[in-house]
Scaffold this active site. Structure first.
Site: not given
Ligand code: DX5
Ligand code: ZN
Length: 214
Positions: A6, A31, A33, A35, A64, A66, A135, A173
Site C-alpha cells: 500500500s 495498492h 487507498d 479515502m 481500494h 473508501m 479488511m 488488508d
Molecule cells: C487501511 C488501508 C490499508 C493500509 C494498510 O484503510 O486500506 O491499505 O494502508 O496499511 P498497514 O499495512 O500499515 O496496516
Molecule cells: Zn487498502
C-alpha cells in the site's frame, strides 16, 4: 502469495521513487487507498496523484475505494486503467450493478468487507467477482493492529468460493507482516496488502516483500 504494497505508507514527497521501489522490489500489484473523508475519517489522493503513481508503476494498480459515492469514483479512476477496483459493500446500495459497471469498463471488480461484515453477505455476488478484499483493520489508516478474526472469516469465504467461483481471489488488508503471513496463507488467502511493514522495513523494501512471499 501475491503481495500488494500500500502506497499509503510511502513518502508522498517522493511518490514516483517510492512506487518504483516496490515494483523493482518484486511486488505483484500496487495498492492505492482512496479515502474521501466521509466514508472513513481520513482523506488521501485523487486521480491527479494516482496518474503519477500509474506512470511510475510497472505493476498493475489495485485501487481500494473508501468513499461514499462509489460510481462517481469508478468513473474518475477508470481512465487510469487499473487492474482492480474494489469498493465497500457497506457503502453501496446496488453492489451488483456496480460490479457490472466496473467489468464493462474492462476492469476486474472486487468487493471489500469491513471487519464486522460476514462473508455470507456476498454469497449472491461471488459468481460475478474477481476478488474479495477482507479488511483486517478498520479502514482509514495505515499502521493499525491486525484483527485476528479475519482468519476464520477467510476460511469461511474460501469454502464458499470453492463452491461458487473458484477463480475468485481473496485479498486481506491491514496490519500484515512476517508474523501473521503464514496464518493468512493457511486460511486460503491469495493476496496480501501491506503498507507500513513494507515501507518501514529496517533492511529494505525488497527484503520486506520477499519475506512475505516465502
Ligand atoms: C487501511 C488501508 C490499508 C493500509 C494498510 O484503510 O486500506 O491499505 O494502508 O496499511 P498497514 O499495512 O500499515 O496496516
Ligand atoms: Zn487498502
Amino acid at each position: 502469495m501475491l503481495v500488494a504494497p500500500s502506497i499509503l505508507s510511502a513518502d508522498f514527497g517522493h511518490i514516483a521513487r517510492d512506487v518504483r521501489a516496490i515494483c523493482s522490489g518484486g511486488c505483484d500489484l500496487v495498492h492505492v487507498d482512496v479515502m474521501d473523508g466521509h466514508f472513513v475519517p481520513n482523506l488521501t489522493i485523487g486521480p491527479v496523484v494516482v496518474e503519477a503513481v500509474a506512470k511510475a508503476a510497472t505493476q498493475p494498480l489495485d485501487i481500494h475505494l473508501m468513499v461514499e459515492n462509489n460510481s462517481f469514483f469508478v468513473d474518475l479512476f477508470a481512465p487510469l486503467n487499473p487492474k482492480y477496483i474494489s469498493f465497500h459493500l457497506e457503502e453501496e446500495k446496488h453492489p451488483h450493478r456496480l460490479i457490472q459497471k466496473i467489468r464493462s469498463l474492462g476492469i476486474s471488480p472486487a468487493i471489500v468487507l469491513n471487519p464486522h461484515t460476514p462473508p455470507e453477505a456476498i454469497e449472491y455476488l461471488l459468481e460475478d467477482l474477481d476478488m474479495v478484499l477482507l479488511m483486517s483493520v478498520n479502514p482509514g489508516f495505515g499502521g493499525q493492529r491486525f484483527i485476528p478474526s479475519v482468519l476464520e472469516k477467510a476460511k469461511r469465504l474460501k469454502a464458499m468460493i470453492e463452491k461458487i467461483n473458484p477463480e475468485c481471489m481473496i485479498e486481506v488488508d491491514g496490519g500484515i507482516n512476517d508474523q501473521n503471513i503464514a496464518e493468512l496463507r493457511d486460511a486460503g488467502v491469495d493476496v496480501v496488502v501491506a503498507g507500513s511493514y513494507v515501507y518501514n522495513h529496517p533492511k529494505s523494501i525488497k527484503r520486506a516483500i520477499s519475506s512475505l512471499k516465502k
